[in-house]
Design an enzyme around this catalytic site. Sequence first.
Site, PDB file in Angstrom:
ATOM      1  N   THR A   7       0.841  -1.192   0.000  1.00 33.23           N
ATOM      2  CA  THR A   7       0.000   0.000   0.000  1.00 33.23           C
ATOM      3  C   THR A   7       0.875   1.238   0.000  1.00 33.23           C
ATOM      4  O   THR A   7       2.049   1.181   0.369  1.00 33.23           O
ATOM      5  CB  THR A   7      -0.924   0.011   1.251  1.00 33.23           C
ATOM      6  OG1 THR A   7      -1.689   1.211   1.263  1.00 33.23           O
ATOM      7  CG2 THR A   7      -0.131  -0.067   2.545  1.00 33.23           C
ATOM      8  N   SER A   8       0.273   2.374  -0.392  1.00 30.06           N
ATOM      9  CA  SER A   8       1.002   3.635  -0.281  1.00 30.06           C
ATOM     10  C   SER A   8       0.609   4.342   1.012  1.00 30.06           C
ATOM     11  O   SER A   8       1.075   5.421   1.315  1.00 30.06           O
ATOM     12  CB  SER A   8       0.685   4.518  -1.492  1.00 30.06           C
ATOM     13  OG  SER A   8      -0.710   4.654  -1.603  1.00 30.06           O
ATOM     14  N   GLU A  36      -4.049  -1.627 -11.628  1.00 26.63           N
ATOM     15  CA  GLU A  36      -5.370  -2.115 -11.236  1.00 26.63           C
ATOM     16  C   GLU A  36      -6.183  -2.323 -12.504  1.00 26.63           C
ATOM     17  O   GLU A  36      -6.269  -1.426 -13.338  1.00 26.63           O
ATOM     18  CB  GLU A  36      -6.067  -1.120 -10.306  1.00 26.63           C
ATOM     19  CG  GLU A  36      -5.476  -1.122  -8.920  1.00 26.63           C
ATOM     20  CD  GLU A  36      -6.335  -0.395  -7.894  1.00 26.63           C
ATOM     21  OE1 GLU A  36      -7.406   0.117  -8.254  1.00 26.63           O
ATOM     22  OE2 GLU A  36      -5.920  -0.352  -6.736  1.00 26.63           O
ATOM     23  N   ASP A  65      -8.806  -3.378  -1.442  1.00 23.99           N
ATOM     24  CA  ASP A  65      -9.458  -2.353  -2.243  1.00 23.99           C
ATOM     25  C   ASP A  65     -10.860  -2.162  -1.683  1.00 23.99           C
ATOM     26  O   ASP A  65     -11.538  -3.144  -1.380  1.00 23.99           O
ATOM     27  CB  ASP A  65      -9.506  -2.797  -3.714  1.00 23.99           C
ATOM     28  CG  ASP A  65      -9.670  -1.610  -4.645  1.00 23.99           C
ATOM     29  OD1 ASP A  65      -9.440  -0.472  -4.206  1.00 23.99           O
ATOM     30  OD2 ASP A  65     -10.048  -1.818  -5.808  1.00 23.99           O
ATOM     31  N   ASP A 143     -17.311   9.368   4.301  1.00 20.90           N
ATOM     32  CA  ASP A 143     -17.859   9.257   5.655  1.00 20.90           C
ATOM     33  C   ASP A 143     -18.963  10.283   5.965  1.00 20.90           C
ATOM     34  O   ASP A 143     -19.977   9.919   6.566  1.00 20.90           O
ATOM     35  CB  ASP A 143     -16.740   9.372   6.702  1.00 20.90           C
ATOM     36  CG  ASP A 143     -15.966   8.060   6.858  1.00 20.90           C
ATOM     37  OD1 ASP A 143     -16.421   7.037   6.322  1.00 20.90           O
ATOM     38  OD2 ASP A 143     -14.906   8.065   7.517  1.00 20.90           O
ATOM     39  N   LYS A 162     -16.927   2.998  14.444  1.00 21.16           N
ATOM     40  CA  LYS A 162     -17.003   2.741  12.998  1.00 21.16           C
ATOM     41  C   LYS A 162     -16.326   1.400  12.676  1.00 21.16           C
ATOM     42  O   LYS A 162     -16.866   0.589  11.924  1.00 21.16           O
ATOM     43  CB  LYS A 162     -16.332   3.887  12.217  1.00 21.16           C
ATOM     44  CG  LYS A 162     -16.329   3.659  10.712  1.00 21.16           C
ATOM     45  CD  LYS A 162     -15.535   4.711   9.945  1.00 21.16           C
ATOM     46  CE  LYS A 162     -15.267   4.242   8.525  1.00 21.16           C
ATOM     47  NZ  LYS A 162     -14.370   5.103   7.765  1.00 21.16           N
ATOM     48  N   ARG A 168     -14.406  -2.460   6.294  1.00 22.03           N
ATOM     49  CA  ARG A 168     -13.014  -2.855   6.525  1.00 22.03           C
ATOM     50  C   ARG A 168     -12.924  -3.719   7.785  1.00 22.03           C
ATOM     51  O   ARG A 168     -12.258  -4.746   7.794  1.00 22.03           O
ATOM     52  CB  ARG A 168     -12.131  -1.611   6.641  1.00 22.03           C
ATOM     53  CG  ARG A 168     -10.653  -1.896   6.470  1.00 22.03           C
ATOM     54  CD  ARG A 168      -9.824  -0.646   6.275  1.00 22.03           C
ATOM     55  NE  ARG A 168     -10.141   0.039   5.028  1.00 22.03           N
ATOM     56  CZ  ARG A 168     -10.930   1.109   4.932  1.00 22.03           C
ATOM     57  NH1 ARG A 168     -11.458   1.652   6.003  1.00 22.03           N
ATOM     58  NH2 ARG A 168     -11.185   1.659   3.767  1.00 22.03           N
TER      59      ARG A 168
END
Length: 187
Positions: A7-8, A36, A65, A143, A162, A168
């Site tokens: 990941t970045s 991607e 993702d 959000d 959350k 996630r």
Amino acid sequence: MKLKVITSNPGKVAEFQRMFGDLGIEMEHVKVPYDEVQTSDLEEVVRKGMDALRATGLRDFIIDDSGMFVDALKGFPGVYSAFVQKTVGNDGILTLMEGVEDRSATFKCCIGCDVDGETIIVTGECPGVILNEARGTEGFGYDPIFSPDGESSFAEIPLSEKNEISHRGNAVKLLRKELEARLRPTP
Ligand code: IMP
């Protein structure tokens, strides 16, 4: 077990470490760019991403993702969520949803994990609705306009709350189950 998180975003690595540390899994941040694929299916994006990374010889890694899928927009922005957020943003989605009665939407998070060449893919979901206006200051991305219960937006509830119900959080719970089963010593 050691897993490379591709990941970045260093925040994701810390989050995975927090969720899996107690299983004795060590997360390592690795930045490897990969293409991607263009598809409307989150799982296909992850599966093809895993194939591309494995073709470089990489093993023992995690990619993920996420996206927000709005029913009345036939799943848009979906796999294009990051691009749409960066361009038209929440105001753009609210404009598209003006006067639309069916406000239902689902956040989805797909995590792909390679364990010694074996593929584990899990998808966590969080159903909810698109609000009529942006509300709250917590969180990021969509959000402020997404509510899991039709009342508070994701940006109005604490992150810990959350994480309990989010796409996630649910994907991580599913991956935990899979990894726990593989770490359990066979009798
Ligand atoms: P990523 O794959 O986790 O980077 O998510 C892709 C895009 O989906 C992000 O850039 C956000 O716009 C959106 N997104 C994913 N998860 C969330 C979330 O929990 N809240 C708000 N937006 C999200």
